[in-house]
Design a protein around this motif. Structure first.
Motif, mmCIF file in Angstrom:
data_model
loop_
_atom_site.group_PDB
_atom_site.id
_atom_site.type_symbol
_atom_site.label_atom_id
_atom_site.label_comp_id
_atom_site.label_asym_id
_atom_site.label_seq_id
_atom_site.Cartn_x
_atom_site.Cartn_y
_atom_site.Cartn_z
ATOM 1 N N ARG A 86 0.870 -1.341 0.065
ATOM 2 C CA ARG A 86 0.033 -0.106 -0.026
ATOM 3 C C ARG A 86 0.996 1.412 -0.033
ATOM 4 O O ARG A 86 1.895 1.260 0.742
ATOM 5 C CB ARG A 86 -0.942 0.012 1.277
ATOM 6 C CG ARG A 86 -1.653 1.273 1.127
ATOM 7 C CD ARG A 86 -2.607 1.127 2.694
ATOM 8 N NE ARG A 86 -3.373 -0.014 2.967
ATOM 9 C CZ ARG A 86 -4.885 0.067 2.677
ATOM 10 N NH1 ARG A 86 -5.224 1.063 2.273
ATOM 11 N NH2 ARG A 86 -5.507 -1.087 2.979
ATOM 12 N N LEU A 87 0.560 2.143 -0.850
ATOM 13 C CA LEU A 87 1.319 3.379 -0.913
ATOM 14 C C LEU A 87 0.355 4.429 -0.178
ATOM 15 O O LEU A 87 -0.592 4.665 -0.370
ATOM 16 C CB LEU A 87 1.321 3.947 -2.262
ATOM 17 C CG LEU A 87 2.069 3.166 -3.572
ATOM 18 C CD1 LEU A 87 2.088 3.604 -4.645
ATOM 19 C CD2 LEU A 87 3.522 2.944 -2.767
ATOM 20 N N VAL A 88 1.340 5.196 0.986
ATOM 21 C CA VAL A 88 0.573 6.271 1.561
ATOM 22 C C VAL A 88 1.351 7.355 1.553
ATOM 23 O O VAL A 88 2.528 7.355 1.371
ATOM 24 C CB VAL A 88 0.388 5.647 3.232
ATOM 25 C CG1 VAL A 88 -0.358 4.661 3.174
ATOM 26 C CG2 VAL A 88 1.954 5.472 3.751
ATOM 27 N N ASN A 89 0.720 8.451 2.141
ATOM 28 C CA ASN A 89 1.292 9.929 1.845
ATOM 29 C C ASN A 89 1.054 10.642 3.372
ATOM 30 O O ASN A 89 -0.170 10.767 3.716
ATOM 31 C CB ASN A 89 0.590 10.843 0.883
ATOM 32 C CG ASN A 89 1.252 12.282 0.629
ATOM 33 O OD1 ASN A 89 2.001 12.526 1.657
ATOM 34 N ND2 ASN A 89 1.279 12.607 -0.510
ATOM 35 N N ASN A 90 2.098 11.134 4.166
ATOM 36 C CA ASN A 90 1.756 11.546 5.369
ATOM 37 C C ASN A 90 1.161 12.826 5.373
ATOM 38 O O ASN A 90 0.952 13.368 6.481
ATOM 39 C CB ASN A 90 3.097 11.586 6.200
ATOM 40 C CG ASN A 90 4.321 12.293 5.623
ATOM 41 O OD1 ASN A 90 4.001 13.044 4.861
ATOM 42 N ND2 ASN A 90 5.571 12.029 6.052
ATOM 43 N N TYR A 91 1.111 13.381 4.201
ATOM 44 C CA TYR A 91 0.272 14.687 4.197
ATOM 45 C C TYR A 91 -1.050 14.501 4.653
ATOM 46 O O TYR A 91 -1.669 15.364 4.881
ATOM 47 C CB TYR A 91 0.402 15.388 2.923
ATOM 48 C CG TYR A 91 0.114 16.900 2.565
ATOM 49 C CD1 TYR A 91 1.035 17.778 3.146
ATOM 50 C CD2 TYR A 91 -1.210 17.224 2.266
ATOM 51 C CE1 TYR A 91 0.533 19.295 3.065
ATOM 52 C CE2 TYR A 91 -1.694 18.449 2.245
ATOM 53 C CZ TYR A 91 -0.613 19.517 2.586
ATOM 54 O OH TYR A 91 -1.117 20.773 2.711
ATOM 55 N N ASP A 92 -1.563 13.344 4.181
ATOM 56 C CA ASP A 92 -2.946 13.115 4.505
ATOM 57 C C ASP A 92 -3.431 13.184 5.984
ATOM 58 O O ASP A 92 -4.483 13.685 6.229
ATOM 59 C CB ASP A 92 -3.208 11.581 3.913
ATOM 60 C CG ASP A 92 -3.265 11.560 2.458
ATOM 61 O OD1 ASP A 92 -3.249 12.485 1.900
ATOM 62 O OD2 ASP A 92 -3.162 10.276 2.160
ATOM 63 N N TRP A 93 -2.451 13.007 6.852
ATOM 64 C CA TRP A 93 -2.867 13.052 8.393
ATOM 65 C C TRP A 93 -2.176 14.251 9.051
ATOM 66 O O TRP A 93 -2.894 14.799 9.966
ATOM 67 C CB TRP A 93 -2.541 11.873 9.175
ATOM 68 C CG TRP A 93 -1.182 11.375 8.979
ATOM 69 C CD1 TRP A 93 -0.022 11.588 9.888
ATOM 70 C CD2 TRP A 93 -0.690 10.335 8.204
ATOM 71 N NE1 TRP A 93 1.042 10.894 9.452
ATOM 72 C CE2 TRP A 93 0.468 10.252 8.429
ATOM 73 C CE3 TRP A 93 -1.495 9.383 7.287
ATOM 74 C CZ2 TRP A 93 1.267 9.081 7.904
ATOM 75 C CZ3 TRP A 93 -0.733 8.519 6.579
ATOM 76 C CH2 TRP A 93 0.563 8.252 6.772
#
Length: 419
Positions: free
Chosen positions: A118-125
């Motif tokens: 899974r690719l995630v982006n810490n800008y989301d939280w």
């Protein structure tokens, strides 16, 4: 090998970890969700990052669940460097780099199989926090005394470190905590220089939730003299083919030192213990064959650029020194050759004679030396011997209309490009 950690240690993928026995037991109990982060501080990853991706691939192949974090938030800040403050890049630039790096890391993991990454982006939280909530919910768990004791901070105190970079460890710790909360992530991996950030994140989770999580870091890739591996005179070895061509990439690994090449093979090659042990024997007993270097260059170029481009790079290496057909090389490979040999761009509309071309390409020091090279039978244009000292280059001499390769003897090579 007794365990997955034993295998990783043999391959040189473990520099340190939190409680080894506890981590070993945790990995043995069943699939573990783990993450590794990449900050977009450039448009491409380099071969140092590739070490992390090799570890991710190995864990995913053993059934563990990868989270690949691209730091849209932390990339706006930058992890503190020993040498000084990072440049603050524009948000739009960083956002573009996030997209580029997400695409790059997708090549090295399985995103669609039965155990997809899974690719995630810490800008989301991170973007959801206000300054007050960040200080209350995260900052309260961090001791300034411990933050000051971190090696990079301690070294930077004399020259100066901004509050922004000083606080980076809180952001990365928040990432670990958020991935633990959202996906049950219990392991963070990274390079050895991330050890302080990883253990800080594990401590933050323990203090704020009581949960125990784990960390594992890989050694930094180094040469025999201890300096970082992956730098050349022309710069960093990138995994983006637009920045480092397949030819340059292949050549870089062909030049690996005998004393380190087996270490690199263990990290980057899928070859078995037996195959690598045999290559180690050949390196010790028959170093002139450079069997391990060829295996390393082929394996890692296949991984990053693909088999077709690796074969083109091999053909280019042979053709450059007269052992292959330059005309058979594609335009991209020919341009890469020109760049690697430091091609000179012709400014004049009038094309030079062969002796003049040899001088312009840096193959000889003077026109008289160029004339001697021709008369003595040692001058070559695109691997064809030139015998006429008055011969002048024509547009047809430029491969793909762009590059003419000049050579004196077997090893002295240069190139000219049309403006």
């Amino acid at each position: 090998m007794d365990s997955v950690l034993d295998e990783f240690e043999w391959r040189g993928l473990v520099a340190d970890s939190t409680d080894r026995k506890a981590l070993e037991a945790h990995l043995a109990q069943g699939p573990v969700t783990f993450y590794v982060g990449f900050d977009p501080t450039a448009a491409s990853l380099h071969i140092g990052h590739l070490v992390q991706l090799m570890l991710v691939r190995a864990l995913q192949e053993r059934g563990h669940h990868p989270l690949l974090l691209v730091g849209g938030a932390t990339g706006l800040i930058g992890d503190p460097k020993m040498t000084g403050e990072r440049k603050m890049n524009d948000a739009d630039v960083v956002a573009g780099w996030v997209d580029s790096i997400r695409e790059q890391v997708s090549k090295y993991v399985d995103l669609d199989g039965p155990n997809p990454a899974r690719l995630v982006n810490n800008y989301d939280w991170t973007s959801e926090y206000s300054a007050l909530s960040f200080l209350r919910d995260v900052g309260k768990y961090f001791s300034v005394n411990r933050m000051l004791a971190r090696d990079v901070v301690a070294r930077r105190l004399e020259s100066g470190i901004s509050y922004t970079e000083f606080s980076y460890v809180l952001l990365q710790s928040l990432d670990f905590a958020e991935l633990h909360r959202r996906y049950g992530c219990t392991l963070q991996t990274g390079a050895q220089d991330q050890w302080g950030n990883i253990t800080a994140g594990a401590d933050y989770i323990r203090r704020s939730t009581g949960d125990v999580v784990h960390g594992l870091v890989t050694p930094l890739l180094t040469k025999a003299d201890g300096t970082k591996y992956g730098k050349t005179e022309s710069g960093t070895v990138w995994i983006d083919p637009e920045r480092t061509s397949a030819y340059a990439f292949h050549q870089f690994f062909l030049n690996a030192e005998d004393s380190k090449v087996i270490d690199y093979l263990k990290v980057f090659s899928p070859r078995s213990h037996e195959e690598i042990d045999e290559l180690a024997r050949q390196t010790a007993e028959e170093p002139w064959r450079r069997a391990a270097q060829h295996a390393l260059a082929d394996d890692i170029t296949d991984l990053v650029h693909g088999v077709v481009q690796r074969r083109a790079a091999e053909a280019a290496g042979k053709a450059l020194f007269g052992r292959g057909d330059l005309a058979a090389l594609d335009q991209t490979t020919v341009k890469a050759l020109a760049q690697e040999v430091g091609a000179t761009t012709l400014e004049s509309a009038e094309l030079p004679t062969i002796p003049e071309a040899l001088v312009l390409a840096g193959v000889v020091e003077s026109r008289s030396a160029g004339r001697r090279a021709v008369t003595e039978g040692g001058a070559y244009l695109n691997n064809t011997k030139v015998e006429d000292v008055e011969r002048r280059l024509t547009p047809q001499d430029f491969l793909h209309g762009e590059v003419a390769l000049l050579r004196r003897g077997k090893k002295t090579v240069g190139a000219l490009t049309l403006k």
